[in-house]
Design a protein around this motif. Structure first.
Motif, PDB file in Angstrom:
ATOM      1  N   GLU A 147      10.555  22.981 -36.220  1.00 60.05           N
ATOM      2  CA  GLU A 147      11.813  23.184 -35.485  1.00 60.05           C
ATOM      3  C   GLU A 147      11.658  22.800 -34.024  1.00 60.05           C
ATOM      4  OE1 GLU A 147      13.127  27.193 -36.009  1.00 60.05           O
ATOM      5  OE2 GLU A 147      13.580  26.947 -38.147  1.00 60.05           O
ATOM      6  N   LEU A 148      10.471  23.073 -33.450  1.00 67.04           N
ATOM      7  CA  LEU A 148      10.231  22.693 -32.054  1.00 67.04           C
ATOM      8  C   LEU A 148      10.236  21.173 -31.912  1.00 67.04           C
ATOM      9  CD1 LEU A 148       9.454  23.261 -29.108  1.00 67.04           C
ATOM     10  CD2 LEU A 148       7.054  23.297 -29.839  1.00 67.04           C
ATOM     11  N   LEU A 149       9.598  20.477 -32.840  1.00 68.86           N
ATOM     12  CA  LEU A 149       9.572  19.014 -32.770  1.00 68.86           C
ATOM     13  C   LEU A 149      10.983  18.432 -32.846  1.00 68.86           C
ATOM     14  CD1 LEU A 149       6.541  19.518 -33.079  1.00 68.86           C
ATOM     15  CD2 LEU A 149       6.451  17.638 -34.734  1.00 68.86           C
ATOM     16  N   GLN A 150      11.811  19.006 -33.698  1.00 75.81           N
ATOM     17  CA  GLN A 150      13.196  18.545 -33.794  1.00 75.81           C
ATOM     18  C   GLN A 150      13.953  18.831 -32.496  1.00 75.81           C
ATOM     19  OE1 GLN A 150      14.750  20.566 -37.264  1.00 75.81           O
ATOM     20  NE2 GLN A 150      13.238  19.611 -38.639  1.00 75.81           N
ATOM     21  N   TYR A 151      13.688  19.980 -31.902  1.00 75.91           N
ATOM     22  CA  TYR A 151      14.335  20.347 -30.640  1.00 75.91           C
ATOM     23  C   TYR A 151      13.925  19.383 -29.525  1.00 75.91           C
ATOM     24  CZ  TYR A 151      15.822  23.272 -26.698  1.00 75.91           C
ATOM     25  OH  TYR A 151      16.426  23.735 -25.545  1.00 75.91           O
ATOM     26  N   ILE A 152      12.640  19.034 -29.505  1.00 80.96           N
ATOM     27  CA  ILE A 152      12.147  18.089 -28.493  1.00 80.96           C
ATOM     28  C   ILE A 152      12.849  16.739 -28.640  1.00 80.96           C
ATOM     29  CG2 ILE A 152      10.130  16.756 -27.751  1.00 80.96           C
ATOM     30  CD1 ILE A 152       8.397  19.206 -28.480  1.00 80.96           C
ATOM     31  N   GLU A 153      13.016  16.288 -29.888  1.00 81.08           N
ATOM     32  CA  GLU A 153      13.677  14.998 -30.131  1.00 81.08           C
ATOM     33  C   GLU A 153      15.141  15.014 -29.688  1.00 81.08           C
ATOM     34  OE1 GLU A 153      11.919  12.463 -33.630  1.00 81.08           O
ATOM     35  OE2 GLU A 153      12.421  14.454 -34.395  1.00 81.08           O
ATOM     36  N   ARG A 154      15.781  16.174 -29.789  1.00 78.18           N
ATOM     37  CA  ARG A 154      17.194  16.280 -29.390  1.00 78.18           C
ATOM     38  C   ARG A 154      17.369  16.431 -27.886  1.00 78.18           C
ATOM     39  NH1 ARG A 154      17.304  20.081 -33.684  1.00 78.18           N
ATOM     40  NH2 ARG A 154      17.563  21.775 -32.159  1.00 78.18           N
ATOM     41  N   ASN A 155      16.264  16.713 -27.188  1.00 80.68           N
ATOM     42  CA  ASN A 155      16.352  16.985 -25.745  1.00 80.68           C
ATOM     43  C   ASN A 155      15.381  16.099 -24.956  1.00 80.68           C
ATOM     44  OD1 ASN A 155      18.135  19.636 -25.318  1.00 80.68           O
ATOM     45  ND2 ASN A 155      16.974  19.863 -27.223  1.00 80.68           N
ATOM     46  N   GLY A 157      13.659  13.886 -22.355  1.00 80.57           N
ATOM     47  CA  GLY A 157      13.766  13.816 -20.902  1.00 80.57           C
ATOM     48  C   GLY A 157      14.161  15.114 -20.229  1.00 80.57           C
ATOM     49  N   LYS A 158      14.334  16.180 -21.000  1.00 77.37           N
ATOM     50  CA  LYS A 158      14.812  17.443 -20.432  1.00 77.37           C
ATOM     51  C   LYS A 158      13.766  18.562 -20.430  1.00 77.37           C
ATOM     52  CE  LYS A 158      19.564  16.603 -22.078  1.00 77.37           C
ATOM     53  NZ  LYS A 158      20.657  17.146 -22.932  1.00 77.37           N
ATOM     54  N   LEU A 159      12.646  18.346 -21.086  1.00 83.01           N
ATOM     55  CA  LEU A 159      11.670  19.428 -21.267  1.00 83.01           C
ATOM     56  C   LEU A 159      10.379  19.167 -20.501  1.00 83.01           C
ATOM     57  CD1 LEU A 159      12.096  19.929 -25.121  1.00 83.01           C
ATOM     58  CD2 LEU A 159      13.293  21.114 -23.272  1.00 83.01           C
ATOM     59  N   SER A 178       4.724  14.120 -26.645  1.00 78.34           N
ATOM     60  CA  SER A 178       5.707  13.375 -25.863  1.00 78.34           C
ATOM     61  C   SER A 178       5.715  11.904 -26.267  1.00 78.34           C
ATOM     62  CB  SER A 178       5.406  13.518 -24.374  1.00 78.34           C
ATOM     63  OG  SER A 178       6.409  12.890 -23.592  1.00 78.34           O
ATOM     64  N   ASP A 179       4.532  11.327 -26.454  1.00 76.05           N
ATOM     65  CA  ASP A 179       4.440   9.919 -26.818  1.00 76.05           C
ATOM     66  C   ASP A 179       4.913   9.681 -28.245  1.00 76.05           C
ATOM     67  OD1 ASP A 179       3.149   7.141 -26.129  1.00 76.05           O
ATOM     68  OD2 ASP A 179       2.385   7.664 -28.121  1.00 76.05           O
ATOM     69  N   ASN A 180       4.477  10.533 -29.166  1.00 72.40           N
ATOM     70  CA  ASN A 180       4.810  10.346 -30.572  1.00 72.40           C
ATOM     71  C   ASN A 180       6.303  10.506 -30.834  1.00 72.40           C
ATOM     72  OD1 ASN A 180       3.759   9.958 -33.357  1.00 72.40           O
ATOM     73  ND2 ASN A 180       4.559  12.011 -33.685  1.00 72.40           N
ATOM     74  N   LEU A 181       6.943  11.422 -30.099  1.00 72.80           N
ATOM     75  CA  LEU A 181       8.370  11.686 -30.289  1.00 72.80           C
ATOM     76  C   LEU A 181       9.244  10.893 -29.323  1.00 72.80           C
ATOM     77  CD1 LEU A 181       8.180  15.578 -30.736  1.00 72.80           C
ATOM     78  CD2 LEU A 181       8.365  13.843 -32.547  1.00 72.80           C
ATOM     79  N   LYS A 182       8.588  10.082 -28.481  1.00 80.30           N
ATOM     80  CA  LYS A 182       9.312   9.322 -27.442  1.00 80.30           C
ATOM     81  C   LYS A 182      10.217  10.255 -26.647  1.00 80.30           C
ATOM     82  CE  LYS A 182       7.676   5.361 -28.985  1.00 80.30           C
ATOM     83  NZ  LYS A 182       6.722   5.931 -29.979  1.00 80.30           N
ATOM     84  N   ALA A 183       9.631  11.410 -26.272  1.00 80.31           N
ATOM     85  CA  ALA A 183      10.430  12.494 -25.701  1.00 80.31           C
ATOM     86  C   ALA A 183      10.493  12.491 -24.182  1.00 80.31           C
ATOM     87  CB  ALA A 183       9.885  13.839 -26.175  1.00 80.31           C
ATOM     88  N   ASP A 184       9.613  11.739 -23.524  1.00 79.64           N
ATOM     89  CA  ASP A 184       9.604  11.682 -22.064  1.00 79.64           C
ATOM     90  C   ASP A 184       9.540  13.086 -21.454  1.00 79.64           C
ATOM     91  OD1 ASP A 184       9.619  10.467 -19.566  1.00 79.64           O
ATOM     92  OD2 ASP A 184      11.813  10.498 -19.415  1.00 79.64           O
ATOM     93  N   MET A 185       8.638  13.924 -21.968  1.00 86.32           N
ATOM     94  CA  MET A 185       8.471  15.277 -21.414  1.00 86.32           C
ATOM     95  C   MET A 185       7.666  15.210 -20.121  1.00 86.32           C
ATOM     96  SD  MET A 185       7.898  18.016 -24.506  1.00 86.32           S
ATOM     97  CE  MET A 185       6.416  17.280 -25.202  1.00 86.32           C
ATOM     98  N   ASN A 186       7.945  16.111 -19.219  1.00 86.95           N
ATOM     99  CA  ASN A 186       7.187  16.212 -17.979  1.00 86.95           C
ATOM    100  C   ASN A 186       5.950  17.064 -18.213  1.00 86.95           C
ATOM    101  OD1 ASN A 186       8.985  14.751 -16.257  1.00 86.95           O
ATOM    102  ND2 ASN A 186      10.371  16.514 -16.297  1.00 86.95           N
ATOM    103  N   HIS A 187       4.848  16.678 -17.589  1.00 88.28           N
ATOM    104  CA  HIS A 187       3.606  17.437 -17.682  1.00 88.28           C
ATOM    105  C   HIS A 187       3.389  18.208 -16.395  1.00 88.28           C
ATOM    106  CE1 HIS A 187      -1.028  17.421 -17.253  1.00 88.28           C
ATOM    107  NE2 HIS A 187      -0.648  18.516 -17.881  1.00 88.28           N
ATOM    108  N   ALA A 188       3.245  19.524 -16.510  1.00 89.28           N
ATOM    109  CA  ALA A 188       2.949  20.370 -15.352  1.00 89.28           C
ATOM    110  C   ALA A 188       1.521  20.879 -15.492  1.00 89.28           C
ATOM    111  CB  ALA A 188       3.922  21.541 -15.272  1.00 89.28           C
TER     112      ALA A 188
END
Length: 331
Positions: A147-155, A157-159, A178-188
């Motif tokens: 469910e988290l992976l699906q949520y990441i895909e729907r959001n 650039g936002k996470l 981030s790379d596998n899901l093409k999610a563009d997540m920010n790393h803190a």
């Protein structure tokens, strides 16, 4: 040309010399150890690795009949103490108790490392596996890893995901997601787990991976939600939380785990390595030691040197690929 009498005398002399050599070697083996032994932990006191080392030290002292001292040599992410351990005399009186980070992964992270994990250490035993938990902020509308992976895909650039430092497992796994899901997540990246978890509770980041030892208070109080654990088997301390593999996510990044291991400087005598490995494995098999290891969120192993070497070789290319994908590099 030797006559029979001379030949018999020569054979007798050789037999006496051989017996003396064997007795001398046996006496030398029986004499080990004849002075205090040191376990170098390349981190500050109080952490999980330090606790495990002190548990082993106490038990080893009883079994070997010599004091076993823990020497904390923190600094440079564990590099300083690890380097000191590997460059100590290979006489069986200095050992390293550390994480897979310094014993294996750092060779892919650092541009220059003062030691070579492939050549400078003799593996003794993999003490325990160190899986981590996948955590999210409680308000995230997910309850499982899929469910988290699906949520990441729907959001996309936002996470943001957190880690306890560049090159840590949390960084490598987050970068892979981030790379596998093409999610563009920010790393803190944080300096340790404590500030990372505080920001996750506060909502500044949305997900992370963390050790159970650090995350347990937040999980028990409901301030963070645990979705899964890494590795191929459940944590004894979290028996109801399934692995990511059990949830259908079988990628190698989530199957591999960190670990706590023990090694010695390369060229340490084989008989010493065998003796210490046998004693440490017997200690890890003791119920009280296993329980202590499990309560920290680890999974006791106690492998032979040969088994450890096989696992070490198997894990190495996985970590190398993950580090390369993340782009993490340390000076």
């Amino acid at each position: 040309m030797m006559n029979n009498k001379s030949r018999r005398r020569a054979l007798a002399t050789a037999a006496v010399a051989l017996m003396a050599l064997c007795l001398g070697t046996q006496a030398q083996a029986q004499a080990y150890p004849n002075k205090p032994i040191k376990l170098i932990v390349p981190y500050a006191p109080g952490g999980a690795t330090d606790i495990i080392a002190r548990t082993l030290a106490e038990k080893l002292a009883d079994r070997l009949g010599q004091p076993v001292l823990v020497d904390n040599r923190g600094g440079a992410g564990g590099v300083t103490g690890t380097d000191q351990a590997f460059k100590s005399p290979a006489d069986g009186y200095t050992f390293l108790v550390s994480l897979g980070t310094t014993m294996l992964i750092n060779q892919y992270l650092y541009e220059k490392l003062p030691y070579n994990p492939q050549k400078d250490q003799a593996l003794i035993t993999q003490i325990a596996l160190a899986p981590v938990v996948l955590l999210v902020h409680p308000q995230l509308p997910v309850n499982t890893a899929p469910e988290l992976l699906q949520y990441i895909e729907r959001n996309k650039g936002k996470l943001a995901y957190g880690s306890w430092g560049m090159g840590s497992y949390a960084h490598l796994a987050g970068a892979w997601l981030s790379d596998n899901l093409k999610a563009d997540m920010n790393h803190a990246a944080y300096k340790g787990e404590a500030p990372m978890l505080q920001d996750l509770v506060g909502g500044q980041i949305q997900l992370t991976f963390a050790s159970l030892q650090s995350a347990r208070p937040y999980i028990e109080s409901g301030r963070l939600k645990v979705l899964a654990v890494t590795g191929t088997q459940r944590m004894p301390a979290l028996p109801k939380v399934s692995t990511m593999t059990e949830q259908g996510i079988r990628d190698e990044v989530f199957r591999v785990t960190g670990w706590v291991g023990m090694s010695a400087p390369a060229k340490t005598p084989a008989d010493v390595l065998t003796r210490v490995a046998t004693e440490v494995r017997a200690i890890i098999a003791q119920p009280d030691v296993r329980e202590r290891i499990q309560q920290m969120g680890f999974i006791p192993v106690g492998s032979t040197p040969e088994e450890f070497a096989v696992q070490f070789k198997k894990d190495a290319p996985v970590w190398e690929r993950l580090v390369k994908l993340s782009g993490a590099k340390l000076d």
